[in-house]
Every structure is written in structure tokens, then in C-alpha cells.
Scaffold this motif. Sequence first.
Motif, short mmCIF file in Angstrom:
data_model
loop_
_atom_site.label_atom_id
_atom_site.label_comp_id
_atom_site.label_asym_id
_atom_site.label_seq_id
_atom_site.Cartn_x
_atom_site.Cartn_y
_atom_site.Cartn_z
N ALA A 19 -47.46 -33.64 23.55
CA ALA A 19 -48.25 -34.80 23.14
C ALA A 19 -49.12 -35.29 24.28
N LYS A 20 -50.27 -35.82 23.92
CA LYS A 20 -51.12 -36.53 24.88
C LYS A 20 -50.59 -37.94 24.98
N MET A 21 -50.11 -38.32 26.16
CA MET A 21 -49.47 -39.61 26.34
C MET A 21 -50.45 -40.60 26.97
N TYR A 28 -45.60 -46.25 27.29
CA TYR A 28 -46.03 -44.87 27.48
C TYR A 28 -45.82 -44.16 26.14
N MET A 29 -46.91 -43.93 25.41
CA MET A 29 -46.80 -43.52 24.01
C MET A 29 -47.67 -42.30 23.69
N PRO A 30 -47.28 -41.52 22.68
CA PRO A 30 -48.09 -40.37 22.26
C PRO A 30 -49.26 -40.80 21.38
N VAL A 31 -50.47 -40.48 21.79
CA VAL A 31 -51.63 -40.81 20.96
C VAL A 31 -51.91 -39.70 19.95
N GLU A 220 -40.08 -27.00 7.21
CA GLU A 220 -40.50 -26.06 6.17
C GLU A 220 -41.44 -26.71 5.15
N ASP A 221 -41.44 -28.05 5.10
CA ASP A 221 -42.32 -28.77 4.17
C ASP A 221 -43.62 -29.21 4.82
N GLY A 222 -43.79 -28.89 6.09
CA GLY A 222 -45.02 -29.27 6.77
C GLY A 222 -44.94 -30.58 7.51
N LEU A 223 -43.74 -31.15 7.68
CA LEU A 223 -43.59 -32.37 8.46
C LEU A 223 -43.94 -32.10 9.91
N ILE A 224 -44.82 -32.93 10.48
CA ILE A 224 -45.19 -32.80 11.88
C ILE A 224 -45.14 -34.16 12.56
N PRO A 225 -44.96 -34.18 13.88
CA PRO A 225 -45.01 -35.46 14.59
C PRO A 225 -46.44 -35.99 14.60
N ALA A 226 -46.58 -37.30 14.53
CA ALA A 226 -47.90 -37.93 14.51
C ALA A 226 -47.93 -39.06 15.54
N GLY A 227 -49.09 -39.23 16.15
CA GLY A 227 -49.21 -40.20 17.23
C GLY A 227 -49.91 -41.48 16.83
N LEU A 228 -50.20 -42.29 17.82
CA LEU A 228 -50.82 -43.59 17.59
C LEU A 228 -52.21 -43.47 17.00
N GLY A 229 -52.92 -42.38 17.31
CA GLY A 229 -54.26 -42.20 16.76
C GLY A 229 -54.24 -42.13 15.25
N ALA A 230 -53.37 -41.28 14.70
CA ALA A 230 -53.25 -41.16 13.25
C ALA A 230 -52.66 -42.42 12.64
#
Length: 366
Positions: A19-21, A28-31, A220-230
Motif C-alpha cells: 500500500a501507498k501510505m 499513518y494510513m493506506p491511501v 475468490e470473490d474478488g474482495l480486495i483491500p481498499a484505501g482512503l482514496g477509494a
Amino acid sequence: MTEALKKTPLAEEHEKLGAKMVPFGGWYMPVQYTGLVEEHTAVREKAGLFDVSHMGEVRVTGKDAVAFVDHLTVNQVTKLVDGQAHYTAFCKPDGTVIDDLLVYRIGPEELLLVINAGNIDKDVAWIERHVGDFDVIVKNESNAIAQIAIQGPLAEEILQRICPEDLSQINYYWFVHTSIKGLPTLVSRTGYTGEDGFECYCSADHGVRLWNLLLETGREDGLIPAGLGARDTLRLEARMHLYGNDMDETTHILEAGLGWIVKLKNSPEFIGKEQIRAQKKAGLDRRLVGFEVKGRGIARQGYPIVHEDRDVGRVTSGTHSPTLKKAIGLGYVPLALTEPGTVFHVRIRNKLVEAEVVKGPFYKRA
């Protein structure tokens, strides 16, 4: 730089995921991870996972818990029943907004308040200052709790695989206490994206395990981590307010379009009630509106709103909507410019670009 910032229990997991932090409200967060648009689209079409452990949690217990929080907030806590939550706000005596928050009714003598990360110290001080003769105990549990949000049309299906509760029976703004693979968790059908989904609260010590368990279950369902931007583009499409942008201590709660959470009739007295009632009677000079940009360019926070060659307001939030493929925004304008269909301009890089007021959320799920 990062050493001075607060870190959630999941900070190392975000770094492992590439992640871009960035600094965000002292944290200190993932954008973003793979990219804002990809993460945004995953939440709209499948599911996304957010670390929101930077949010604050304050537990209020005691025989006067409900009466005390009713005194502090504009929505009516006495209307809640066990297992129900609502959206509300702290206001100053003049009706301006200290913070917006969620109130969870755990029981008749126990409430959990979820507040904004950048306002934790301010909010806790405000709460404690008003305890007075109320028989309550106020405990700031922000550092002890991890909060993870799973959002999107597949959120229920993914979470159901590891949650013993029947999630289909949890209505919007209701919650349950459960155990997810041995981890005590409060599961709430709430979120900040405009999609269906859940926010899961657990011990900070269990945050990493719950995060990885959810990622593995939903991969398997396409779940991905998402950051502050999204998170920001999603909430703006759903026209959800961001404290510090769309409202603050200079903003009257009615100007912010939050009159729907203010209970003036048949409710206990709360801080700011009389001033809010007086403002409602006197009328507003300005109001927050949503708008679509008709020309080229993105209306960013702080850009001037112009009408008949005069600056009449400012953009509070603005972005290019990945879902709608157009630029959208929020801003305060004089009351005469608040009707849907009204046209004004936004000054974008010294050019006046046409924008039109629109009603309601920009995006609403089926």
C-alpha cells in the motif's frame, strides 16, 4: 515522518500488501493499494476491505448513559433499542458542528460512540466536560479497538462464511455481538460507501487476524483491500459528509443539510437545541448542495464557486466519479442557488467551468 504518526494495528499488513501510505489526520494510513479506480470499482461491483481502526470509540456506561448521550447529541437516543445504532452529531450551543458520530445502544446502561479519528481528543474532552451530575462512566477505548469494514454487493455472502449469525436478519443500522472464528466481534450493518456492508469491531490484538481472515475468505470473490482514496470517492458518490471538509465548528448543522438527524419535537433538551430551533425559524442564508461539473475539470476542495462574476461560495468536496464518469462535488452556496437545476460556475485553474445543482446522492445502489 511516519514515527510521529499514530499507527493502526494493521499498519504492517498494509505495508506487506504494498500500500501507498500517507499521513491522514495524524495517522499513518493506506491511501491505495493497486489503484483508486480498481479499489472503488471492486466495492461497487464485488467487495472491498477497509481498515478504519483510526476511528475513535468511547464507551458510556451507567444508569444515566442514555440520558447523558441524549443531552450531548441531536438525534434521539431514547428511541434506540438494544442492538440498534443511529447517526447523529455533537453541536455547540450555537448549533455548529463539533463532530458527527454513530451511537450504538449495547444495553439500557451502555452505549458505544464512534467518532472521527481527527477529533478523538477534542470529542472526549467535550464529553467529559459535560458529565456534571449524570451517573455515568466515560471510557475512551479508541486504542483498544480495531475496526474493519467490508463493503460491497458480495459483502454479506463473504462475511456469512465465517460468521455464525444469520446476517440476512441484521437490518441497516442494527448490529450483533458474535464470535468470528473465536474472535469476539461486534458486527454492524453500517458503512461509508453507499453499498451494503458491515463494520466489524474487535480487540486491537485481534485486528490482524480478522483482517487476514476476511481477505482470505473473500479472495475468490474478488474482495480486495481498499484505501482512503477509494473510501473518499465512494462516500462522495453516496453524498456522505466528511467532517473537516463538508462541515466543522463554523458550520451550522442545518446549513450542512443534516436537519433530518435533529429531533426538535418531543425530545429531551440537548446542547444547541434552542439555537437550532431559532435558526430553523429564522431561515438559512446558505446551504450545502451537490453539483455535477458540466465542463472539463475537477472541482477540488477550496475552489471558488462563482455566480454572476462574484465568488459566492467554496467547494468542500470534489472528485471525478469512477462510477458515473463525471466530476461531482459539494459546496456551500446562497439559498437562492440551491434548487436542483440551478447553474453556477467553479473556478478551476483560473477558468470558469459550468456546474449544475443536483438533488440527492449522486449514486444510489439498486
